[in-house]
Enzyme design. Structure first.
Site, PDB file in Angstrom:
ATOM      1  N   ARG A  34     -35.356  25.878 -55.411  1.00  0.00           N
ATOM      2  CA  ARG A  34     -34.143  26.960 -56.015  1.00  0.00           C
ATOM      3  C   ARG A  34     -33.977  27.166 -57.326  1.00  0.00           C
ATOM      4  O   ARG A  34     -33.809  28.214 -57.877  1.00  0.00           O
ATOM      5  CB  ARG A  34     -32.887  26.646 -55.248  1.00  0.00           C
ATOM      6  CG  ARG A  34     -32.931  26.966 -53.460  1.00  0.00           C
ATOM      7  CD  ARG A  34     -31.534  26.635 -53.112  1.00  0.00           C
ATOM      8  NE  ARG A  34     -31.631  27.211 -51.415  1.00  0.00           N
ATOM      9  CZ  ARG A  34     -30.736  26.871 -50.780  1.00  0.00           C
ATOM     10  NH1 ARG A  34     -29.807  26.188 -51.081  1.00  0.00           N
ATOM     11  NH2 ARG A  34     -30.996  27.142 -49.340  1.00  0.00           N
ATOM     12  N   LYS A 196     -30.509  26.064 -31.303  1.00  0.00           N
ATOM     13  CA  LYS A 196     -29.558  27.016 -30.600  1.00  0.00           C
ATOM     14  C   LYS A 196     -29.732  28.343 -30.581  1.00  0.00           C
ATOM     15  O   LYS A 196     -30.008  28.891 -31.634  1.00  0.00           O
ATOM     16  CB  LYS A 196     -28.121  26.703 -30.919  1.00  0.00           C
ATOM     17  CG  LYS A 196     -27.460  25.317 -30.895  1.00  0.00           C
ATOM     18  CD  LYS A 196     -26.248  25.291 -31.532  1.00  0.00           C
ATOM     19  CE  LYS A 196     -25.608  23.929 -31.456  1.00  0.00           C
ATOM     20  NZ  LYS A 196     -24.007  23.681 -31.859  1.00  0.00           N
ATOM     21  N   GLY A 348     -34.888  26.406 -43.929  1.00  0.00           N
ATOM     22  CA  GLY A 348     -35.640  24.991 -44.513  1.00  0.00           C
ATOM     23  C   GLY A 348     -36.603  24.032 -43.978  1.00  0.00           C
ATOM     24  O   GLY A 348     -37.762  23.974 -44.615  1.00  0.00           O
ATOM     25  N   GLY A 371     -29.174  31.675 -44.102  1.00  0.00           N
ATOM     26  CA  GLY A 371     -28.171  32.711 -43.522  1.00  0.00           C
ATOM     27  C   GLY A 371     -28.451  34.002 -44.113  1.00  0.00           C
ATOM     28  O   GLY A 371     -28.113  34.998 -43.252  1.00  0.00           O
TER      29      GLY A 371
END
Length: 389
Positions: A34, A196, A348, A371
């Site tokens: 990053r 999930k 990730g 996100g």
């Protein structure tokens, strides 16, 4: 979206929101991806005679100083990468000491503020904090795509008070991901993994009408398999989403591809005993940990001929080497599609896998935003991007 080409930054003090939320072990940065991603924007500003004042968050502090979340190690690494000194301003971003340090910056100099989430008002988009941050610069650049889905002071709040633009990374991310929403070239294949269904349901629902195939692996696959009446043992699943899974399978069953075999373990451990079993017939005391060899072949075959590919989420418990085979196989399969396929990877573990495979340069775009990437693909508007209008 306003870009750097629309913003006069020459001889200005430019406040830049970056995403330096990097993994740390003690004071040692474990992955500086990053930080490196921010360099083109910083270099462009410096080459134009700007002084640059950087702000970022790190981790999830509780609205006050916590030493383990200090950005001081990041300043040292950034200095190495830029090849020039980077001043670290230890006072809170809203303090008079910070304002004085900012005003002392000379053209060509770079400084990094302490973690902006040490400010209690940051996540509340507090008006007083917005005003304090705006006093630090003559112009504002948002280059933190990974935080662009947050309506925080340092992301969207300060933008309304200064001339502003999106940085090169933000522009690249929005352009790349928008191609997955607007007229993606067919055949279009999406690979979704992770634990999930609930985490990625909106992305699944938003993309299914437009894609040709959706390959579903990872823990979320077992919710779909159970919804079909399969026996999944102790595998992770979400009973609250069984009806939604049945609905999706009923409507888009011709597009959804589920794993047919599973590498199961008798414990959630890298030392577990393993066996390959049908995904719909996992023994009661065993749990699915990775897609099996037949599923790896089937998923690889389903990718052939694709012109557009989006991959988010691992195919198994990627952190255990014994159960990383499926994720690594997908990384290789996507990379092997070659330059004629527009391929985007986000998340990730997916990014780690393609980097580990040594073939990241054979993928069209690797997203820095987890996100934020998902929310954009859910069809949501991102507050940071909207603020750059």
């Amino acid at each position: 979206m306003q870009t750097l080409d629309h913003l006069n930054t020459q001889n200005k003090r430019v406040l830049v929101r970056v995403d330096y939320n990097v993994p740390l072990k003690g004071d040692v940065i474990q992955d500086d991806t990053r930080i490196q991603a921010s360099l083109p924007t910083l270099q462009k500003l410096l080459d134009g005679g700007s002084s640059v004042l950087l702000m970022s968050h790190l981790g999830r502090p509780k609205g006050g100083y916590e030493a383990k979340y200090s950005l001081k190690p990041v300043a040292a690494r950034l200095s190495e990468l830029l090849g020039k000194p980077v001043k670290f301003i230890e006072s809170l971003p809203s303090s008079p000491e910070t304002l004085a340090a900012a005003q002392a910056l000379q053209p060509g100099e770079v400084a990094l503020l302490e973690n902006v989430r040490f400010e209690p008002g940051e996540e509340k988009n507090d008006a007083a904090l917005n005003d304090a941050l705006a006093k630090l610069g003559d112009a504002f650049v948002l280059d933190a795509f990974g935080s662009a889905h947050r309506a925080h002071s340092s992301v969207s709040g300060v933008a309304g008070l200064l001339p502003h633009a999106g940085g090169l990374l933000l522009e690249q991310e929005v352009t790349a991901l928008s191609k997955l929403l607007d007229g993606a070239e067919k055949p279009y294949v999406v690979i979704i993994g992770g634990a999930k269904v609930s985490d990625k349901l909106l992305v699944i629902e938003n993309l299914l009408p437009t894609v040709d195939r959706m390959l579903i692996g990872g823990g979320m696959a077992y919710t779909f398999v159970k919804a079909q009446g399969g026996r999944i043992g102790k595998s992770i699943h979400e009973d609250d989403f069984l009806d939604k899974a049945r609905e999706l399978l009923s409507t888009y069953g011709d597009k959804i591809v589920l794993p047919t075999d599973t590498l199961a373990g008798d414990a959630f451990s890298n030392d577990a005993n393993t066996r390959v079993v049908p995904t719909a017939d996992i023994p009661d005391d065993w749990e699915g940990m990775d897609i099996g060899p037949d599923s790896q072949k089937a998923f690889t075959a389903a990718l052939q001929g694709a012109k557009t590919v989006f991959w988010n989420g691992p195919m198994g418990v990627f952190e255990f080497e014994k159960f990383a085979s499926g994720t690594n196989a997908i990384a290789k399969a996507v990379a092997d599609l070659g330059p004629d396929t527009y391929s985007v990877i986000g998340g990730g573990d997916s990014v780690s896998a393609i980097n580990k495979s040594g073939q990241a340069d054979r993928v069209s775009h690797i997203s820095t935003g987890g996100g934020a990437s998902l929310e954009l693909l859910e069809g949501k508007k991102l507050p940071g991007v909207e603020a750059m209008a």
